[in-house]
Motif scaffolding. Structure first.
Motif, PDB file in Angstrom:
ATOM      1  N   TYR A  33       0.841  -1.199   0.000  1.00 34.96           N
ATOM      2  CA  TYR A  33       0.000   0.000   0.000  1.00 34.96           C
ATOM      3  C   TYR A  33       0.876   1.248   0.000  1.00 34.96           C
ATOM      4  CZ  TYR A  33      -2.974  -3.610   2.148  1.00 34.96           C
ATOM      5  OH  TYR A  33      -3.644  -4.761   2.431  1.00 34.96           O
ATOM      6  N   TYR A  35       0.390   5.250   1.212  1.00 29.17           N
ATOM      7  CA  TYR A  35      -0.426   6.252   1.903  1.00 29.17           C
ATOM      8  C   TYR A  35       0.317   7.587   1.873  1.00 29.17           C
ATOM      9  CZ  TYR A  35      -3.059   2.469   4.214  1.00 29.17           C
ATOM     10  OH  TYR A  35      -3.842   1.388   4.492  1.00 29.17           O
ATOM     11  N   GLN A  37       0.475  11.145   4.349  1.00 29.51           N
ATOM     12  CA  GLN A  37       0.089  11.689   5.643  1.00 29.51           C
ATOM     13  C   GLN A  37       0.241  13.192   5.629  1.00 29.51           C
ATOM     14  OE1 GLN A  37       2.430  10.565   9.114  1.00 29.51           O
ATOM     15  NE2 GLN A  37       0.705  10.944  10.464  1.00 29.51           N
ATOM     16  N   HIS A  41      -5.150  15.145   8.562  1.00 31.00           N
ATOM     17  CA  HIS A  41      -5.833  14.184   7.696  1.00 31.00           C
ATOM     18  C   HIS A  41      -5.466  12.736   7.989  1.00 31.00           C
ATOM     19  CE1 HIS A  41      -6.560  17.743   5.110  1.00 31.00           C
ATOM     20  NE2 HIS A  41      -7.671  17.105   4.838  1.00 31.00           N
ATOM     21  N   GLY A  42      -4.684  12.488   8.975  1.00 35.51           N
ATOM     22  CA  GLY A  42      -4.303  11.107   9.222  1.00 35.51           C
ATOM     23  C   GLY A  42      -3.582  10.530   8.019  1.00 35.51           C
ATOM     24  N   LEU A  43      -3.833   9.274   7.751  1.00 40.01           N
ATOM     25  CA  LEU A  43      -3.239   8.609   6.588  1.00 40.01           C
ATOM     26  C   LEU A  43      -4.342   8.344   5.570  1.00 40.01           C
ATOM     27  CD1 LEU A  43      -1.517   7.305   9.222  1.00 40.01           C
ATOM     28  CD2 LEU A  43      -0.297   6.355   7.283  1.00 40.01           C
ATOM     29  N   LEU A  45      -5.175   6.538   1.786  1.00 40.57           N
ATOM     30  CA  LEU A  45      -4.681   5.532   0.859  1.00 40.57           C
ATOM     31  C   LEU A  45      -4.625   6.094  -0.558  1.00 40.57           C
ATOM     32  CD1 LEU A  45      -3.854   2.531   0.513  1.00 40.57           C
ATOM     33  CD2 LEU A  45      -6.266   2.068   0.028  1.00 40.57           C
ATOM     34  N   TYR A  48      -3.043   0.675  -3.902  1.00 35.61           N
ATOM     35  CA  TYR A  48      -2.577  -0.544  -3.265  1.00 35.61           C
ATOM     36  C   TYR A  48      -2.407  -1.648  -4.300  1.00 35.61           C
ATOM     37  CZ  TYR A  48      -7.369  -2.435  -3.308  1.00 35.61           C
ATOM     38  OH  TYR A  48      -8.599  -2.908  -3.689  1.00 35.61           O
ATOM     39  N   LYS A  57      -6.914   1.608  -7.129  1.00 36.63           N
ATOM     40  CA  LYS A  57      -6.862   2.966  -6.598  1.00 36.63           C
ATOM     41  C   LYS A  57      -7.395   3.045  -5.180  1.00 36.63           C
ATOM     42  CE  LYS A  57      -7.590   5.069 -11.145  1.00 36.63           C
ATOM     43  NZ  LYS A  57      -8.458   5.964 -11.949  1.00 36.63           N
ATOM     44  N   GLY A  58      -6.825   4.007  -4.446  1.00 33.22           N
ATOM     45  CA  GLY A  58      -7.345   4.336  -3.141  1.00 33.22           C
ATOM     46  C   GLY A  58      -8.187   5.597  -3.219  1.00 33.22           C
ATOM     47  N   PHE A  90       4.005   7.002   3.117  1.00 32.22           N
ATOM     48  CA  PHE A  90       4.297   5.746   3.797  1.00 32.22           C
ATOM     49  C   PHE A  90       3.891   4.570   2.925  1.00 32.22           C
ATOM     50  CE2 PHE A  90       5.680   6.800   8.007  1.00 32.22           C
ATOM     51  CZ  PHE A  90       5.162   8.058   8.252  1.00 32.22           C
ATOM     52  N   LYS A  97      -5.041 -10.101   3.051  1.00 29.07           N
ATOM     53  CA  LYS A  97      -5.920  -8.936   3.110  1.00 29.07           C
ATOM     54  C   LYS A  97      -6.636  -8.912   4.449  1.00 29.07           C
ATOM     55  CE  LYS A  97      -9.673 -11.220   0.611  1.00 29.07           C
ATOM     56  NZ  LYS A  97     -10.508 -11.158  -0.609  1.00 29.07           N
ATOM     57  N   ARG A  98      -6.906  -7.727   4.914  1.00 25.88           N
ATOM     58  CA  ARG A  98      -7.537  -7.457   6.200  1.00 25.88           C
ATOM     59  C   ARG A  98      -6.570  -7.658   7.384  1.00 25.88           C
ATOM     60  NH1 ARG A  98     -11.036 -10.875   3.813  1.00 25.88           N
ATOM     61  NH2 ARG A  98     -10.593 -12.548   5.276  1.00 25.88           N
ATOM     62  N   GLN A 101      -1.290  -4.181   8.863  1.00 26.82           N
ATOM     63  CA  GLN A 101      -0.360  -3.558   7.927  1.00 26.82           C
ATOM     64  C   GLN A 101       0.861  -3.064   8.699  1.00 26.82           C
ATOM     65  OE1 GLN A 101      -2.285  -0.648   5.397  1.00 26.82           O
ATOM     66  NE2 GLN A 101      -4.031  -1.994   5.037  1.00 26.82           N
ATOM     67  N   PHE A 103       4.324  -0.772   8.450  1.00 26.71           N
ATOM     68  CA  PHE A 103       4.700   0.413   7.693  1.00 26.71           C
ATOM     69  C   PHE A 103       6.209   0.577   7.556  1.00 26.71           C
ATOM     70  CE2 PHE A 103       0.757   2.716   7.010  1.00 26.71           C
ATOM     71  CZ  PHE A 103      -0.106   2.020   7.838  1.00 26.71           C
TER      72      PHE A 103
END
Lengths: 112, 116
Positions: A33, A35, A37, A41-43, A45, A48, A57-58, A90, A97-98, A101, A103
């Motif tokens: 992935y 991301y 930051q 706004h946090g992170l 995506l 991926y 696309k994210g 990042f 999947k799920r 993650q 970093f």
């Protein structure tokens, strides 16, 4: 610690130039992935990958493209960098999947 | 669409105080996963915990504990007897098990400052 490296760690570039960021993993994880930051706004995506040559696309993919020709490498390209793409980027990986993650250390990109 | 809300933008406490970081999420899925990550001043993102939607047991790890309540869609994080080294930005994240599986949504983070 998961074996994830990002290069470069810092980059300053000018508006309109192409930029490629590299994420390299030694864990043989299928999922990777990208991301960004930004303050407040946090992170978010960007893109991926769920396998070699399989990407999607994210939520903030405009202006970015990705490629994954090998399991271990996931490249993020800014075709023509803009000041709004100044951010910390990042890379993350997960085995399934799920799953959790993990970093990389991040790349600080400044577009002047 | 999934959403994570961390209403507390910044929290400041004095060392040894207990502090709770709130996380409220929205999802239509019945199967999902919740995470907490820590980002210290050095900038790296450190995984703390993962919880699936079928496991509502609270978890304790040393001074850290997590309270998962599906009824209120919350996954709160408590640090007991806080220390200066706990100063960091903490992120809550949600990953759904449906077609977007693998794509996590992060909250905007809570900046915790622990003063000596």
């Amino acid at each position: 610690d998961a074996g994830i490296t990002q290069s470069p760690r810092h980059k300053v570039t000018e508006t309109g130039t192409p930029v490629t960021l590299r994420c390299h993993q030694t864990e043989n994880h299928r999922y990777m992935y990208w991301y960004r930051q930004d303050p407040g706004h946090g992170l978010r995506l960007i893109h991926y990958s769920y396998g070699v040559k399989d990407t999607d696309k994210g939520e903030v993919s405009d202006g970015y493209s990705v490629s994954r020709s090998k399991t271990e490498d996931f490249l993020l390209t800014l075709e023509s960098a803009t000041s709004s793409q100044t951010s910390v980027y990042f890379c993350a990986i997960s085995e399934v999947k799920r799953d959790t993650q993990y970093f990389g250390p991040g790349t600080r990109l400044t577009v002047l | 669409a999934q959403k994570v809300t961390q209403a507390q933008t910044e929290i400041s406490v004095v060392e040894k105080e207990d502090v709770t970081l709130d996380c409220v999420y929205e999802t239509r899925d019945t199967t999902y996963y919740l995470f907490w990550y820590k980002q210290p001043p050095s900038g790296e993102l450190v995984f703390l915990i993962r919880r699936n939607s079928f496991d509502e047991q609270n978890e304790i790890s040393g001074r850290y504990s997590w309270n998962f309540q599906k009824s209120t869609s919350s996954f709160n994080f408590t640090i007991t007897a806080s220390q200066v080294v706990d100063s960091a930005v903490y992120f809550c994240a949600l990953s759904e098990a449906g077609t977007n599986a693998g794509k996590s949504t992060f909250g905007d983070g809570t900046t915790l400052t622990v003063k000596p």
